[in-house]
Design a protein around this motif. Sequence first.
Motif, PDB file in Angstrom:
ATOM      1  N   LEU A   3       0.611  -1.154  -0.008  1.00 53.99           N
ATOM      2  CA  LEU A   3       0.382  -0.165  -0.129  1.00 53.99           C
ATOM      3  C   LEU A   3       1.114   1.720  -0.403  1.00 53.99           C
ATOM      4  O   LEU A   3      -0.093   2.397  -0.410  1.00 53.99           O
ATOM      5  N   THR A   4       1.419   1.116   0.512  1.00 56.09           N
ATOM      6  CA  THR A   4       2.832   2.518   1.129  1.00 56.09           C
ATOM      7  C   THR A   4       3.713   3.118  -0.462  1.00 56.09           C
ATOM      8  O   THR A   4       3.057   2.089  -1.658  1.00 56.09           O
ATOM      9  N   GLU A  28      -1.218   3.593   6.470  1.00 59.04           N
ATOM     10  CA  GLU A  28      -0.348   2.668   5.645  1.00 59.04           C
ATOM     11  C   GLU A  28       0.786   3.607   4.729  1.00 59.04           C
ATOM     12  O   GLU A  28       1.415   2.804   3.707  1.00 59.04           O
ATOM     13  N   GLU A 202      -9.853  -2.028   8.280  1.00 55.92           N
ATOM     14  CA  GLU A 202      -9.003  -3.083   8.648  1.00 55.92           C
ATOM     15  C   GLU A 202      -9.553  -4.062   7.700  1.00 55.92           C
ATOM     16  O   GLU A 202      -8.747  -4.604   7.593  1.00 55.92           O
ATOM     17  N   LEU A 205      -8.196  -2.770   4.664  1.00 54.66           N
ATOM     18  CA  LEU A 205      -7.550  -3.006   3.869  1.00 54.66           C
ATOM     19  C   LEU A 205      -6.849  -4.588   4.410  1.00 54.66           C
ATOM     20  O   LEU A 205      -5.901  -5.184   2.979  1.00 54.66           O
ATOM     21  N   LYS A 209      -4.527  -5.636   0.082  1.00 46.89           N
ATOM     22  CA  LYS A 209      -3.100  -6.310   0.353  1.00 46.89           C
ATOM     23  C   LYS A 209      -2.869  -7.431  -0.228  1.00 46.89           C
ATOM     24  O   LYS A 209      -2.400  -8.368  -0.406  1.00 46.89           O
TER      25      LYS A 209
END
Length: 231
Positions: A3-4, A28, A202, A205, A209
């Motif tokens: 995600l970064t 993130e 959450e 996310l 990912k």
Amino acid sequence: MILTGKRALVTGGAVRVGKAIVEALQAEGVEVVVHYRDSEAAAKALSPHAERADLESMAECAALIERAGPLDILINNASLFTKDRLADATPERALRELNVNLLAPMELMRQFAARAQTGAVINLLDRRVRANDAACLPYSISKKGLEELTKLAALDLAPGIRVNAVAPGPILPPPGSDGTGFAEMAGKVPLELFPSPADIAEAALFLLKADYCTGQVIYVDGGQHLLGNGV
Ligand SMILES: NC(=O)c1ccc[n+]([C@@H]2O[C@H](COP(=O)([O-])OP(=O)(O)OC[C@H]3O[C@@H](n4cnc5c(N)ncnc54)[C@H](OP(=O)(O)O)[C@@H]3O)[C@@H](O)[C@H]2O)c1
């Protein structure tokens, strides 16, 4: 997906559940474009990149994606919820809900996919997709439609773009309500726990990912969807 450094658009991202998703993405290292309709100040407080659009208008949906710039992630969170039974569901009223909750996510995905070779989409559903709640009939149809759209788009946009969904149970009373009677209204929850906006974020996310997941729905509802109409 790592995600970064990625860039996301979160619809209805200024307040409530959308805000929790924006903050989780930012934590993130994601650059987030916050979409809003009425919550301008809250959107601008969250991100230097905030964009207004009325998602009842498909032209505004297309323009929103254009203004958001190159995106890796689309979160279809904005939603309209009315307690309309069939008798109240005039074409005008029903269309508003179908536009915001179903056709806007479809148009946003279409415009997103026209510009991105790779990426991920999360659609916000409702545990009611596993029930038949006639007390909010157009809303239920729109969210059931969005579940089907999630699966169809997952197939259509593979292998480059993954499309998944999170289906919350009762988290927050509807906007404008003071919360009186929310627990009774929410009905039986097997785990006897109400998820929080952060719990929804959450799950989103996780799905972003999870490079091996597409067309999936995660219910974050304390098990309420297992009861169907028996809530
Ligand atoms: N809250 C719950 O308990 C619950 C339960 C099950 C499922 N969900 C789902 O989870 C998601 C988030 O829930 P929530 O309660 O945080 O949502 P919400 O407060 O009902 O709506 C989120 C945002 O959608 C935006 N919106 C509404 N109509 C719009 C329009 N015509 N054009 C553009 N934006 C519009 C509004 O943005 P502005 O404020 O900027 O106008 C609003 O703040 C929704 O998809 C909802 O259906 C929530």
